[in-house]
Design a protein around this motif. Structure first.
Motif, PDB file in Angstrom:
ATOM      1  N   MET A   4       0.867  -1.175   0.000  1.00  0.00           N
ATOM      2  CA  MET A   4       0.000   0.000   0.000  1.00  0.00           C
ATOM      3  C   MET A   4       0.904   1.223   0.000  1.00  0.00           C
ATOM      4  N   VAL A   5       0.684   2.129  -0.948  1.00  0.00           N
ATOM      5  CA  VAL A   5       1.548   3.286  -1.136  1.00  0.00           C
ATOM      6  C   VAL A   5       0.735   4.559  -0.917  1.00  0.00           C
ATOM      7  N   VAL A   6       1.313   5.484  -0.170  1.00  0.00           N
ATOM      8  CA  VAL A   6       0.707   6.799   0.052  1.00  0.00           C
ATOM      9  C   VAL A   6       1.626   7.839  -0.572  1.00  0.00           C
ATOM     10  N   VAL A   7       1.058   8.735  -1.378  1.00  0.00           N
ATOM     11  CA  VAL A   7       1.818   9.779  -2.060  1.00  0.00           C
ATOM     12  C   VAL A   7       1.222  11.130  -1.710  1.00  0.00           C
ATOM     13  N   SER A   8       2.071  12.128  -1.531  1.00  0.00           N
ATOM     14  CA  SER A   8       1.596  13.477  -1.225  1.00  0.00           C
ATOM     15  C   SER A   8       2.515  14.487  -1.895  1.00  0.00           C
ATOM     16  N   ILE A   9       1.920  15.576  -2.395  1.00  0.00           N
ATOM     17  CA  ILE A   9       2.715  16.656  -2.962  1.00  0.00           C
ATOM     18  C   ILE A   9       2.497  17.919  -2.148  1.00  0.00           C
ATOM     19  N   GLY A  10       3.421  18.842  -2.272  1.00  0.00           N
ATOM     20  CA  GLY A  10       3.323  20.101  -1.561  1.00  0.00           C
ATOM     21  C   GLY A  10       4.241  21.127  -2.217  1.00  0.00           C
ATOM     22  N   PRO A  11       4.365  22.319  -1.664  1.00  0.00           N
ATOM     23  CA  PRO A  11       3.599  22.802  -0.511  1.00  0.00           C
ATOM     24  C   PRO A  11       2.177  23.160  -0.931  1.00  0.00           C
ATOM     25  N   VAL A  12       1.189  22.751  -0.109  1.00  0.00           N
ATOM     26  CA  VAL A  12      -0.208  22.918  -0.480  1.00  0.00           C
ATOM     27  C   VAL A  12      -0.806  24.191   0.093  1.00  0.00           C
ATOM     28  N   ASN A  60     -14.510  10.363 -16.641  1.00  0.00           N
ATOM     29  CA  ASN A  60     -15.332  11.255 -15.808  1.00  0.00           C
ATOM     30  C   ASN A  60     -14.432  11.958 -14.802  1.00  0.00           C
ATOM     31  N   GLU A  61     -13.527  12.793 -15.309  1.00  0.00           N
ATOM     32  CA  GLU A  61     -12.561  13.452 -14.444  1.00  0.00           C
ATOM     33  C   GLU A  61     -13.205  14.619 -13.699  1.00  0.00           C
ATOM     34  N   LYS A  62     -12.700  14.862 -12.492  1.00  0.00           N
ATOM     35  CA  LYS A  62     -13.233  15.922 -11.641  1.00  0.00           C
ATOM     36  C   LYS A  62     -12.392  17.191 -11.783  1.00  0.00           C
ATOM     37  N   ASP A  63     -12.964  18.307 -11.323  1.00  0.00           N
ATOM     38  CA  ASP A  63     -12.220  19.568 -11.323  1.00  0.00           C
ATOM     39  C   ASP A  63     -11.208  19.621 -10.184  1.00  0.00           C
ATOM     40  N   SER A  64     -11.515  18.965  -9.078  1.00  0.00           N
ATOM     41  CA  SER A  64     -10.651  19.027  -7.893  1.00  0.00           C
ATOM     42  C   SER A  64     -10.234  17.631  -7.456  1.00  0.00           C
ATOM     43  N   TYR A  65      -8.947  17.489  -7.219  1.00  0.00           N
ATOM     44  CA  TYR A  65      -8.406  16.254  -6.656  1.00  0.00           C
ATOM     45  C   TYR A  65      -7.504  16.623  -5.483  1.00  0.00           C
ATOM     46  N   PRO A  66      -7.497  15.806  -4.440  1.00  0.00           N
ATOM     47  CA  PRO A  66      -6.640  16.112  -3.283  1.00  0.00           C
ATOM     48  C   PRO A  66      -5.174  15.915  -3.614  1.00  0.00           C
ATOM     49  N   ASN A  67      -4.316  16.535  -2.804  1.00  0.00           N
ATOM     50  CA  ASN A  67      -2.876  16.440  -3.041  1.00  0.00           C
ATOM     51  C   ASN A  67      -2.288  15.147  -2.486  1.00  0.00           C
ATOM     52  N   ARG A  68      -3.120  14.325  -1.875  1.00  0.00           N
ATOM     53  CA  ARG A  68      -2.665  13.081  -1.240  1.00  0.00           C
ATOM     54  C   ARG A  68      -3.492  11.933  -1.812  1.00  0.00           C
ATOM     55  N   LEU A 130       8.330  22.167  -6.227  1.00  0.00           N
ATOM     56  CA  LEU A 130       7.436  21.037  -5.982  1.00  0.00           C
ATOM     57  C   LEU A 130       8.069  20.027  -5.019  1.00  0.00           C
ATOM     58  N   GLU A 131       7.348  19.721  -3.956  1.00  0.00           N
ATOM     59  CA  GLU A 131       7.776  18.724  -2.977  1.00  0.00           C
ATOM     60  C   GLU A 131       7.006  17.428  -3.211  1.00  0.00           C
ATOM     61  N   PHE A 132       7.690  16.293  -3.072  1.00  0.00           N
ATOM     62  CA  PHE A 132       7.081  14.986  -3.325  1.00  0.00           C
ATOM     63  C   PHE A 132       7.446  14.043  -2.183  1.00  0.00           C
ATOM     64  N   TYR A 133       6.432  13.456  -1.559  1.00  0.00           N
ATOM     65  CA  TYR A 133       6.640  12.536  -0.444  1.00  0.00           C
ATOM     66  C   TYR A 133       5.909  11.221  -0.727  1.00  0.00           C
ATOM     67  N   TRP A 134       6.499  10.135  -0.260  1.00  0.00           N
ATOM     68  CA  TRP A 134       5.795   8.861  -0.382  1.00  0.00           C
ATOM     69  C   TRP A 134       6.226   7.909   0.721  1.00  0.00           C
ATOM     70  N   ALA A 135       5.364   6.952   0.977  1.00  0.00           N
ATOM     71  CA  ALA A 135       5.658   5.892   1.951  1.00  0.00           C
ATOM     72  C   ALA A 135       4.912   4.644   1.508  1.00  0.00           C
ATOM     73  N   ALA A 155       3.323  10.131   7.821  1.00  0.00           N
ATOM     74  CA  ALA A 155       3.522  11.181   8.824  1.00  0.00           C
ATOM     75  C   ALA A 155       4.978  11.246   9.257  1.00  0.00           C
ATOM     76  N   ALA A 156       5.597  10.075   9.421  1.00  0.00           N
ATOM     77  CA  ALA A 156       7.009  10.031   9.812  1.00  0.00           C
ATOM     78  C   ALA A 156       7.897  10.577   8.693  1.00  0.00           C
ATOM     79  N   ARG A 157       7.539  10.243   7.438  1.00  0.00           N
ATOM     80  CA  ARG A 157       8.330  10.735   6.313  1.00  0.00           C
ATOM     81  C   ARG A 157       8.302  12.260   6.246  1.00  0.00           C
ATOM     82  N   LYS A 158       7.160  12.848   6.506  1.00  0.00           N
ATOM     83  CA  LYS A 158       7.046  14.302   6.403  1.00  0.00           C
ATOM     84  C   LYS A 158       7.780  15.027   7.527  1.00  0.00           C
ATOM     85  N   MET A 159       8.174  14.289   8.553  1.00  0.00           N
ATOM     86  CA  MET A 159       8.966  14.901   9.622  1.00  0.00           C
ATOM     87  C   MET A 159      10.374  15.222   9.132  1.00  0.00           C
TER      88      MET A 159
END
Length: 651
Positions: A4-12, A60-68, A130-135, A155-159
């Motif tokens: 299971m992979v979690v991806v996040s971009i920033g700074p948001v 059926n793409e949306k206008d808004s998608y979360p950064n995570r 652009l910041e890119f984080y994953w775990a 959460a630990a990665r973003k520390m």
């Protein structure tokens, strides 16, 4: 093996909120959604990978998608790293493409080649933004445990944020305050100012760059990327009268006066001549009015977009009326100093402005005779968020349940939120990512829209067997209030609704331009009433009863006089308070009331039960509850003077 992979971009938050204009705010949010979409597309096309959150459908793409986002993927550790690298490259590549398109467009305005100083600053800021984080964690049969470990790993990665230290010397961007403003020459302030004055003169719509603004590359991309790129995925495009047009987001002043424009258009037969006479008289004192006064794009009128209003004037030629910023429907904008700056005529004199003021007052006189109230100088920022969403996710037993949940959230945001805010009411959605909503509305419509949204959210999710509710924060702010501070206030009220009012609640801040600010909150529904009870107070203050507008002051004085004892538990204290409240209400009402005043029970219920704390917290003390009730009465007085919300548009 499966991960299971979690991806996040920033700074948001900083990229979205570092905005002076609603257009910057809207496009900052749109930009991050666009980059997230690039990552989602990449994942969707990879063998062995499947998205869990958010829902993504290429058709059926949306206008808004979360950064995570969260996805599952098969393979060993090396394969997972390759997948994540591909996702990062897709998102970074899309960012670079947007930046390159905007840079080419900006180079034409700057009139300089790639070797110019500003181009070096641009490259430095764009490359390091652009910041890119994953775990990733191994999948197990225990889905709640897997998702919990994945979130903990993220959460630990973003520390530990890895970034290159880059210098940002010289004069800073007037929006971010952190990055060096683009410039040529030696970088001293006179040279920076001259550079941006030339940009403003060269831009086809000078209203897009205000006097004194000095932008960095990141702020410039937010400001003019839509001019440089007709990519529908990035640039908001709408259909108007069968033609594709840019979705220009209205300014704070335009949002504030939206109900005024609605009323004008509904009386267009009598308002057309005075409105057009005023606008044409105003245009005469402008240098390059097509660039400074009217919103244009590619040399054509480009009105600010209100879907609600378009439903009214779809067949009426009112582009000039809607292409003028709402600022110009407030008399304080017509002051000499302001007009000298806005018109580009530093030598403008009082006698030059007199015809404009005369035309303005004539327009307002006709509006008054038609029963149209003057534009309200305040607007509302609405922030709404689902309650205890994490607890819901923790109870999912498999990824498919999570996927269905995220699909439901995405559909609600893309369809229901827009319908309510932009079609049922004359507001605009800045961002809607499932349960997370940020919107702007005219003052008279804000509470009704918020109440409609929370009911719709609960009904929509309950129908899909996800019993949820939401809390909201609303900030009523002056149209000239700094946008960043206004959004921060709305967000703080949303947190207060959850923390101080027991969730499934609303908290409101009334930020006056002068005088004391007030904040208050209540459960959407409580013993003896709901948010609808506020309408009773507004009706009494607005109606024929002539209930004193000093009522909030009277109630405050009553609290002092009776010395509300926070330790008192005697029911006699409640009875005495009720009798005194009833006496004040009857004395302050210009009519004979034989029985109790109709507002007595309403205000007592609000003071006793409006604050509903969480189960583990004690009930607030009497003085706190009374102060909260006085706040709502103060807000009711404010709203009673703000005019009424427009009627809903029906197809």
């Amino acid at each position: 093996m499966s991960y299971m992979v979690v991806v996040s971009i920033g700074p948001v938050q900083s990229y979205i909120r570092q905005a002076r204009r609603t257009q910057d705010l809207f496009l900052g949010s749109r930009m991050l959604s666009h980059l997230a979409k690039a990552g989602l597309k990449e994942i969707n096309g990879l063998d062995g990978c499947k998205l869990v959150y958010p829902g993504y459908n290429p058709g059926n793409e949306k206008d808004s998608y979360p950064n995570r986002f969260v996805f599952t993927c098969n393979g060993d550790e090396g394969a997972i790293r390759e997948v994540v690298k591909a996702v990062e490259l897709a998102m970074h590549g899309e960012w670079q493409q947007v930046a390159r398109n905007t840079e080419r467009y900006f180079a034409k305005l700057a009139g300089s080649d790639d070797g110019a100083e500003w181009a070096e600053i641009w490259a430095r800021q764009v490359d390091n933004w652009l910041e890119f984080y994953w775990a990733a964690v191994p999948n197990t049969d225990d889905y709640p445990d897997t998702i919990a470990r994945a979130n903990a790993a993220m959460a630990a990665r973003k520390m530990f944020r890895a970034f290159e230290q880059t210098g940002e010397p010289g004069h800073k961007c007037s929006l971010t305050g952190e990055h060096e403003a683009l410039h040529n020459g030696d970088g001293r302030l006179p040279a920076v100012r001259e550079f941006w004055e030339d940009i403003q003169k060269n831009h086809p719509n000078m209203a897009l760059i205000k006097d004194g603004e000095r932008l960095c590359a990141l702020s410039t991309i937010k400001r003019v990327a839509h001019e440089a790129d007709d990519n529908d995925e990035l640039t908001p495009i709408a259909m108007r009268n069968g033609q594709r047009v840019f979705d220009r987001f209205p300014s704070t002043s335009s949002v504030a006066c939206a109900t005024f424009r609605v009323d004008v258009l509904r009386h267009w037969d009598v308002m057309r001549n005075p409105v057009m006479h005023y606008i044409e008289t105003l245009a005469e004192i402008f240098i390059d009015h097509d660039k400074r006064l009217y919103f244009t794009r590619s040399g054509k009128p480009n009105p600010e977009r209100f879907p609600y209003i378009e439903a009214i004037y779809n067949d009426i030629d009112v582009q000039q009326f809607m292409s003028v910023d709402g600022d110009y429907f407030y008399e304080d904008t017509l002051e000499l100093a302001t007009l000298r700056k806005n018109t580009g005529r530093s030598t403008l004199e009082v006698e030059d402005v007199r015809p404009v003021l005369k035309a303005f007052k004539g327009m307002m006189q006709v509006a008054s005779e038609a029963g149209i109230q003057r534009p309200n100088p305040y607007l509302a920022i609405l922030s709404m968020d689902g309650d205890r969403m994490g607890a819901v996710v923790e109870n999912f037993t498999n990824a498919e349940e999570h996927r269905q949940f995220s699909d439901s959230l995405a559909d609600f945001a893309d369809v229901e939120v827009k319908r309510i805010v932009e079609q049922d009411y004359p507001g605009r959605v800045i961002y809607a990512g499932g349960d997370d909503v940020l919107a702007v509305l005219p003052v008279p419509c804000a509470l009704a829209a918020a109440d409609t949204l929370r009911k719709s959210f609960a009904d929509y999710m309950n129908a899909r067997e996800f019993p949820l509710h939401a809390s909201a924060g609303i900030a009523f702010v002056h149209r000239t209030q700094g946008l960043q501070g206004a959004i921060a206030k709305a967000k703080s009220m949303e947190k207060a609704a959850k923390k101080d009012y027991g969730r499934n609640a609303v908290a409101v801040a009334l930020v006056r331009r002068s005088g004391e600010d007030r904040s208050m909150g209540m459960a959407w529904e409580y013993q003896g009433g709901s948010l609808n009870e506020l309408q009773k107070i507004i009706a009494e203050l607005r109606g024929d009863s002539n209930l004193s507008r000093n009522l909030p002051y009277d109630l405050q004085q009553m609290a002092y006089a009776m010395a509300l004892d926070d330790d008192a538990t005697d029911v006699d204290m409640m009875a005495a308070r009720e009798r005194e409240l009833n006496r004040i209400l009857k004395r302050r009402t210009d009519r004979t009331i034989q029985n109790d005043h109709p507002l007595t029970a309403t205000l007592i219920a609000l003071s006793e039960y409006g604050i509903r704390p969480e189960d583990e917290k004690p009930k607030p003390k009497p003085s706190k509850r009374w102060e909260n009730m006085v706040g709502w009465v103060s807000l009711a007085r404010f709203l009673s003077q703000a005019g009424e919300c427009t009627e809903e548009v029906t197809e």
